[in-house]
Design an enzyme around this catalytic site. Structure first.
Site, PDB file in Angstrom:
ATOM      1  CE1 TYR A  33       1.093  -0.238   4.421  1.00 27.73           C
ATOM      2  CE2 TYR A  33       0.046   1.911   4.370  1.00 27.73           C
ATOM      3  CZ  TYR A  33       0.858   0.997   5.001  1.00 27.73           C
ATOM      4  OH  TYR A  33       1.437   1.306   6.207  1.00 27.73           O
ATOM      5  NE  ARG A  52       6.969   4.076   0.532  1.00 29.12           N
ATOM      6  CZ  ARG A  52       6.705   4.918   1.529  1.00 29.12           C
ATOM      7  NH1 ARG A  52       7.663   5.252   2.390  1.00 29.12           N
ATOM      8  NH2 ARG A  52       5.504   5.434   1.676  1.00 29.12           N
ATOM      9  NE  ARG A 100      -6.337 -19.269   3.998  1.00 29.94           N
ATOM     10  CZ  ARG A 100      -5.452 -20.128   4.525  1.00 29.94           C
ATOM     11  NH1 ARG A 100      -5.478 -21.399   4.167  1.00 29.94           N
ATOM     12  NH2 ARG A 100      -4.548 -19.704   5.396  1.00 29.94           N
ATOM     13  CG  HIS A 102      -0.033 -20.935   2.360  1.00 35.44           C
ATOM     14  ND1 HIS A 102      -1.187 -21.629   2.667  1.00 35.44           N
ATOM     15  CD2 HIS A 102       0.311 -20.265   3.484  1.00 35.44           C
ATOM     16  CE1 HIS A 102      -1.527 -21.399   3.923  1.00 35.44           C
ATOM     17  NE2 HIS A 102      -0.623 -20.568   4.447  1.00 35.44           N
ATOM     18  CE  LYS A 148       3.212   3.205   3.227  1.00 32.56           C
ATOM     19  NZ  LYS A 148       3.286   3.119   4.677  1.00 32.56           N
ATOM     20  CD  GLU A 181       9.800   1.873  10.421  1.00 26.34           C
ATOM     21  OE1 GLU A 181       9.664   2.837   9.672  1.00 26.34           O
ATOM     22  OE2 GLU A 181       9.757   0.686  10.027  1.00 26.34           O
ATOM     23  CG  LEU A 206       8.306   2.446   4.712  1.00 27.11           C
ATOM     24  CD1 LEU A 206       8.101   1.219   3.833  1.00 27.11           C
ATOM     25  CD2 LEU A 206       6.996   3.172   4.901  1.00 27.11           C
TER      26      LEU A 206
END
Ligand code: PDD
Length: 283
Positions: A33, A52, A100, A102, A148, A181, A206
């Site tokens: 995101y 990014r 579903r 993996h 991210k 952070e 990040l």
């Protein structure tokens, strides 16, 4: 004006916006995101955020849902349809919808959703004037905090602990006692000699776009900064502490773990850097 979200090619009413139950973002947190600040109709640090985003997708071997140019058009359309002049764009890209299992699905298409919300510059200014408090917590995250990813459980738990302690943010601390952070912010200190310090970019944090933009502004203003890890003790005894992010910009911190920083008011260097950053965003 009612809110509109963008979901996989459609602009839909916000309260009806949905993804499939087998979206891998929902089932595995298999997604990335970005949060992009908007000030006076301008997307702040747009190039950095999109670079990014593509890096996050590349690192996770995730296919782009669309090219960069149409994505930029969608961002502007989402802002326009929501009447957002000052606020935030949220966008999330996942590996798509598939039964579903993996391993990566063979022919799923990446999903993309985008929303925009208004924020109040006045509220942010007030918080900056007063300063905020933070607590420290152990950093229990994985080894790729540079990506991210939407997998934010450790960040959420830490932020909740901050809230329960009446604090604005939690600074996470690695196994060696050094601050990594915040849960959604980068951490900075000014030591007693006036030296500005923030952790160097690595897999442990990040690489914030606000942090990167501020580093550039520091360079053009001839302000020196040390890119190195700092300990909790250095944090507690700092002359000033502040944090940076797309939603907080440059936000002074006046209390850490119940200890007052400086005289309990935002320090002059933090205030100056906030001003420099606000000028950069407003011009
Ligand atoms: N968070 N560190 C972490 C863990 C973050 O999630 C963020 C951003 C930052 C600051 O990065 P930037 O300056 O690019 O916003 C640092 C966003 C704002 C969020 O999760 O809402």
């Amino acid at each position: 004006m009612s809110r509109i979200a963008y979901v996989n090619g459609q602009y839909v009413p916000h309260n009806e916006a949905a993804v499939h139950v087998e979206d891998r973002g929902y089932q595995f947190a298999d997604g990335v995101y970005e949060v992009i600040p908007v000030v006076g109709n301008k997307l702040i640090g747009e190039v950095g955020h999109l670079d990014r985003l593509w890096r996050s997708m590349d690192e996770l071997k995730m296919a782009e849902p669309m090219k960069r140019a149409p994505l930029k058009l969608v961002m502007r359309e989402v802002l326009r349809r929501n009447g957002v002049e000052n606020g935030l764009i949220y966008m999330q890209i996942t590996r798509g919808v598939a039964p579903r299992d993996h391993p990566f699905p063979v022919d799923a298409m990446s999903s993309i959703v985008m929303t925009a919300k208004k924020t109040s510059p006045e509220k942010a200014a007030k918080k900056a004037e007063q300063g905020v408090s933070v607590i420290t917590v152990p950093d229990i995250r994985w080894g790729r905090c540079d990506i991210k990813s939407v997998a934010l459980l450790p960040n959420i738990l830490a932020k909740q602990e901050a809230v329960e302690n009446g604090a604005y943010e939690a600074f996470q601390v690695d196994a060696d006692g050094f601050v990594t952070e915040g849960t959604s912010t980068n951490a900075w200190i000014v030591d007693q000699d006036g030296t500005l310090i923030t952790r160097a970019a690595s897999n442990s944090i990040l690489s914030g776009i606000t942090r990167a933009d501020l580093l550039e502004l520091l360079e053009s203003n001839n302000i020196k900064v040390e890119l190195r890890s700092f300990s909790v003790d250095e944090l507690h005894t700092a002359r000033e502490v502040f944090l940076t992010s797309s939603s907080s910009y440059v936000q002074p911190v006046v209390e850490v773990d119940g200890k007052v920083i400086g005289n309990g008011k935002p320090g002059s260097i933090s205030n100056n850097l906030r001003e420099i950053f606000m000028d950069y965003m407003n011009n």
